[in-house]
Design a protein around this motif. Sequence first.
Motif, PDB file in Angstrom:
ATOM      1  N   ILE A  52      31.337 -88.749 106.293  1.00 20.54           N
ATOM      2  CA  ILE A  52      31.047 -88.767 104.854  1.00 20.54           C
ATOM      3  C   ILE A  52      29.909 -89.748 104.575  1.00 20.54           C
ATOM      4  CG2 ILE A  52      31.949 -89.418 102.576  1.00 20.54           C
ATOM      5  CD1 ILE A  52      34.681 -88.274 103.564  1.00 20.54           C
ATOM      6  N   ASP A  53      29.993 -90.942 105.174  1.00 24.03           N
ATOM      7  CA  ASP A  53      28.945 -91.956 104.989  1.00 24.03           C
ATOM      8  C   ASP A  53      27.584 -91.452 105.474  1.00 24.03           C
ATOM      9  OD1 ASP A  53      30.822 -93.700 103.938  1.00 24.03           O
ATOM     10  OD2 ASP A  53      31.062 -94.856 105.799  1.00 24.03           O
ATOM     11  N   GLN A  54      27.580 -90.681 106.547  1.00 24.66           N
ATOM     12  CA  GLN A  54      26.336 -90.176 107.123  1.00 24.66           C
ATOM     13  C   GLN A  54      25.844 -88.899 106.444  1.00 24.66           C
ATOM     14  OE1 GLN A  54      27.382 -89.717 111.255  1.00 24.66           O
ATOM     15  NE2 GLN A  54      27.017 -91.878 111.716  1.00 24.66           N
ATOM     16  N   GLY A  55      26.635 -88.353 105.531  1.00 24.26           N
ATOM     17  CA  GLY A  55      26.219 -87.153 104.809  1.00 24.26           C
ATOM     18  C   GLY A  55      26.537 -85.836 105.497  1.00 24.26           C
ATOM     19  N   TYR A  56      27.286 -85.896 106.579  1.00 31.57           N
ATOM     20  CA  TYR A  56      27.674 -84.652 107.250  1.00 31.57           C
ATOM     21  C   TYR A  56      28.708 -83.889 106.433  1.00 31.57           C
ATOM     22  CZ  TYR A  56      25.241 -85.756 111.589  1.00 31.57           C
ATOM     23  OH  TYR A  56      24.279 -86.023 112.532  1.00 31.57           O
ATOM     24  N   ILE A  57      29.557 -84.618 105.743  1.00 34.11           N
ATOM     25  CA  ILE A  57      30.578 -83.999 104.892  1.00 34.11           C
ATOM     26  C   ILE A  57      30.262 -84.366 103.448  1.00 34.11           C
ATOM     27  CG2 ILE A  57      33.013 -83.924 104.256  1.00 34.11           C
ATOM     28  CD1 ILE A  57      33.713 -84.638 107.133  1.00 34.11           C
ATOM     29  N   ASP A  58      30.139 -83.351 102.633  1.00 33.26           N
ATOM     30  CA  ASP A  58      29.916 -83.528 101.199  1.00 33.26           C
ATOM     31  C   ASP A  58      30.722 -82.440 100.509  1.00 33.26           C
ATOM     32  OD1 ASP A  58      29.014 -83.428  98.556  1.00 33.26           O
ATOM     33  OD2 ASP A  58      26.980 -84.039  99.104  1.00 33.26           O
ATOM     34  N   GLU A  59      31.809 -82.825  99.874  1.00 32.28           N
ATOM     35  CA  GLU A  59      32.728 -81.854  99.266  1.00 32.28           C
ATOM     36  C   GLU A  59      32.049 -81.030  98.168  1.00 32.28           C
ATOM     37  OE1 GLU A  59      36.726 -82.145  99.685  1.00 32.28           O
ATOM     38  OE2 GLU A  59      35.847 -82.499 101.643  1.00 32.28           O
ATOM     39  N   ARG A  60      31.154 -81.645  97.407  1.00 29.29           N
ATOM     40  CA  ARG A  60      30.439 -80.917  96.347  1.00 29.29           C
ATOM     41  C   ARG A  60      29.559 -79.830  96.975  1.00 29.29           C
ATOM     42  NH1 ARG A  60      28.591 -84.846  92.899  1.00 29.29           N
ATOM     43  NH2 ARG A  60      30.018 -84.201  91.281  1.00 29.29           N
ATOM     44  N   ARG A  61      28.823 -80.192  97.993  1.00 32.99           N
ATOM     45  CA  ARG A  61      27.952 -79.244  98.681  1.00 32.99           C
ATOM     46  C   ARG A  61      28.788 -78.142  99.341  1.00 32.99           C
ATOM     47  NH1 ARG A  61      25.039 -82.666 102.530  1.00 32.99           N
ATOM     48  NH2 ARG A  61      26.683 -82.100 103.989  1.00 32.99           N
ATOM     49  N   TYR A  62      29.915 -78.538  99.922  1.00 35.24           N
ATOM     50  CA  TYR A  62      30.812 -77.567 100.557  1.00 35.24           C
ATOM     51  C   TYR A  62      31.334 -76.557  99.531  1.00 35.24           C
ATOM     52  CZ  TYR A  62      34.873 -75.545 102.818  1.00 35.24           C
ATOM     53  OH  TYR A  62      35.801 -74.644 103.315  1.00 35.24           O
TER      54      TYR A  62
END
Length: 161
Positions: A52-62
């Motif tokens: 999440i910190d690195q931007g690999y996971i973004d719930e909004r984008r998902y």
Amino acid sequence: MVQNLTEEEMSLLARAERYCANEEQCRTSVRKKLCDWGATPNTSTKIVNRLIDQGYIDERRYARAYVASKLRNQKWGRLKVIYQLRSKQVPPKFITEALAEIPDEEYRNILIDVAKTKWDTYPGTETYSKRRSKLITFLASRGYESPEIQAMIAENYNNED
């Protein structure tokens, strides 16, 4: 929040980064995948937080990618999309935002297209009311809302008997 990771955790992190880079993922699916790979719950939490910190996971984008894919490609209705995103524990705010990005006209056109395709599969020997009932059941199972279904049927499928 930078946490030191063990060599094994670094290996799982690299694997999870590749997994997330390949296709949008939510934290729930990444946790499940990490569990499948043998990570402990504590390790999974550390890795997911790092992703999440690195931007690999973004719930909004998902949520945006998921909604666009399921509506436009799979031709699902809003209710089914909402249900699936909730099961993946995506925050309701992101679900609402993502669904709002789909224009009502496009959604209606998808519904009409799905209905027409299904309607054409019903034998002409069945009564109008039976075909209409089957169509309503089918569209509801695809996640379309009852008022949308009723309005679309009233506009496009006048009584043919």
